[in-house]
Design a protein around this motif. Structure first.
Motif, PDB file in Angstrom:
ATOM      1  N   ILE A 260       0.389  -1.112   0.071  1.00 25.89           N
ATOM      2  CA  ILE A 260      -0.254   0.412   0.140  1.00 25.89           C
ATOM      3  C   ILE A 260       0.959   1.531  -0.175  1.00 25.89           C
ATOM      4  O   ILE A 260       0.702   2.357  -0.443  1.00 25.89           O
ATOM      5  CB  ILE A 260      -0.893  -0.293   1.485  1.00 25.89           C
ATOM      6  CG1 ILE A 260      -0.110  -0.217   2.517  1.00 25.89           C
ATOM      7  CG2 ILE A 260      -1.567  -0.762   1.048  1.00 25.89           C
ATOM      8  CD1 ILE A 260      -1.004   0.479   3.467  1.00 25.89           C
TER       9      ILE A 260
ATOM     10  N   ASN B 243      -2.708   4.978   3.674  1.00 18.55           N
ATOM     11  CA  ASN B 243      -4.111   5.233   3.672  1.00 18.55           C
ATOM     12  C   ASN B 243      -5.358   5.590   2.460  1.00 18.55           C
ATOM     13  O   ASN B 243      -5.953   4.410   1.517  1.00 18.55           O
ATOM     14  CB  ASN B 243      -4.715   5.344   4.782  1.00 18.55           C
ATOM     15  CG  ASN B 243      -3.824   4.992   5.916  1.00 18.55           C
ATOM     16  OD1 ASN B 243      -3.089   3.652   5.884  1.00 18.55           O
ATOM     17  ND2 ASN B 243      -3.803   6.049   7.252  1.00 18.55           N
TER      18      ASN B 243
ATOM     19  N   HIS C  83     -12.869   1.301   4.676  1.00 18.00           N
ATOM     20  CA  HIS C  83     -11.929   2.653   3.830  1.00 18.00           C
ATOM     21  C   HIS C  83     -11.955   3.805   4.557  1.00 18.00           C
ATOM     22  O   HIS C  83     -12.052   4.803   4.777  1.00 18.00           O
ATOM     23  CB  HIS C  83     -11.781   2.564   2.620  1.00 18.00           C
ATOM     24  CG  HIS C  83     -10.426   1.147   2.283  1.00 18.00           C
ATOM     25  ND1 HIS C  83      -9.309   1.637   2.539  1.00 18.00           N
ATOM     26  CD2 HIS C  83     -11.381   0.362   1.069  1.00 18.00           C
ATOM     27  CE1 HIS C  83      -8.407   0.514   2.374  1.00 18.00           C
ATOM     28  NE2 HIS C  83      -9.544  -0.238   1.420  1.00 18.00           N
TER      29      HIS C  83
ATOM     30  N   ASP D  53      -7.601  -0.393  -3.345  1.00 15.58           N
ATOM     31  CA  ASP D  53      -8.193  -1.004  -2.896  1.00 15.58           C
ATOM     32  C   ASP D  53      -9.776  -1.376  -4.099  1.00 15.58           C
ATOM     33  O   ASP D  53     -10.195  -2.640  -3.588  1.00 15.58           O
ATOM     34  CB  ASP D  53      -8.871  -1.520  -1.754  1.00 15.58           C
ATOM     35  CG  ASP D  53      -9.087  -2.659  -1.152  1.00 15.58           C
ATOM     36  OD1 ASP D  53      -9.344  -3.187  -1.055  1.00 15.58           O
ATOM     37  OD2 ASP D  53      -9.797  -1.754   0.451  1.00 15.58           O
TER      38      ASP D  53
ATOM     39  N   HIS E 276      -4.195   3.466  -0.346  1.00 13.16           N
ATOM     40  CA  HIS E 276      -4.405   2.440   0.203  1.00 13.16           C
ATOM     41  C   HIS E 276      -5.865   1.631  -0.686  1.00 13.16           C
ATOM     42  O   HIS E 276      -6.624   1.002  -1.567  1.00 13.16           O
ATOM     43  CB  HIS E 276      -4.434   1.382   1.312  1.00 13.16           C
ATOM     44  CG  HIS E 276      -4.630  -0.096   2.050  1.00 13.16           C
ATOM     45  ND1 HIS E 276      -5.012  -0.311   2.951  1.00 13.16           N
ATOM     46  CD2 HIS E 276      -5.371  -0.949   1.026  1.00 13.16           C
ATOM     47  CE1 HIS E 276      -5.963  -1.068   2.931  1.00 13.16           C
ATOM     48  NE2 HIS E 276      -5.592  -2.049   1.762  1.00 13.16           N
TER      49      HIS E 276
END
Length: 137
Positions: free
Chosen positions: A31, A84, A108, A91, A87
């Motif tokens: 990530i 984050n 998320h 994702d 990611h």
């Protein structure tokens, strides 16, 4: 009492996360945004930073060290926010997001909302701020 409990919970969270960054770096490497130089070294040193911050928060006799740990962990949480977000993007872009491989919006969105709270908790537990619970230090 609430601050001591928060400090202990944050320290445990960051210590475990730090350990995982060092012992099992692959999920963190996956990530890491592509613009981050030397991703393996960055993941390793972020693990060290988390463990050091956790230890600093738990110092019973050094308010100065607790404050430094609080600031350090708040800055750390701010600095990993791009990972984050990356990611989140990779994702949700995957074909099976939310089904078999992705974590989906239910993971998320709260994570993105929680990031400012985590930053504030590190500062509050580290006794850097009392806001909004008190006007000033």
């Amino acid at each position: 009492m609430a601050k001591a409990v928060t400090r202990a919970v944050l320290a445990l969270f960051y210590a475990v996360a730090g350990y995982l960054h060092i012992a099992s770096p692959v999920p963190f490497l996956l990530i890491t945004p592509p613009w981050v130089p030397a991703p393996a070294a960055v993941v390793f040193w972020t693990g060290i930073a988390e463990i050091a911050g956790a230890a600093g928060l738990l110092q019973p006799y050094s308010a100065r060290l607790r404050r430094a740990a609080g600031v350090g962990l708040a800055l750390y949480a701010l600095c990993v926010w791009p990972a984050n977000m990356h990611h989140f993007a990779i994702d949700l872009a995957s074909a099976n997001s939310g089904a078999t491989g992705g974590l989906g919006l239910a993971y998320h969105v709260p994570r993105m909302i929680a990031q400012p709270l985590i930053i504030w908790l590190a500062l509050w537990a580290g006794e850097v701020t009392r806001w909004p619970l008190a006007r000033n230090l």
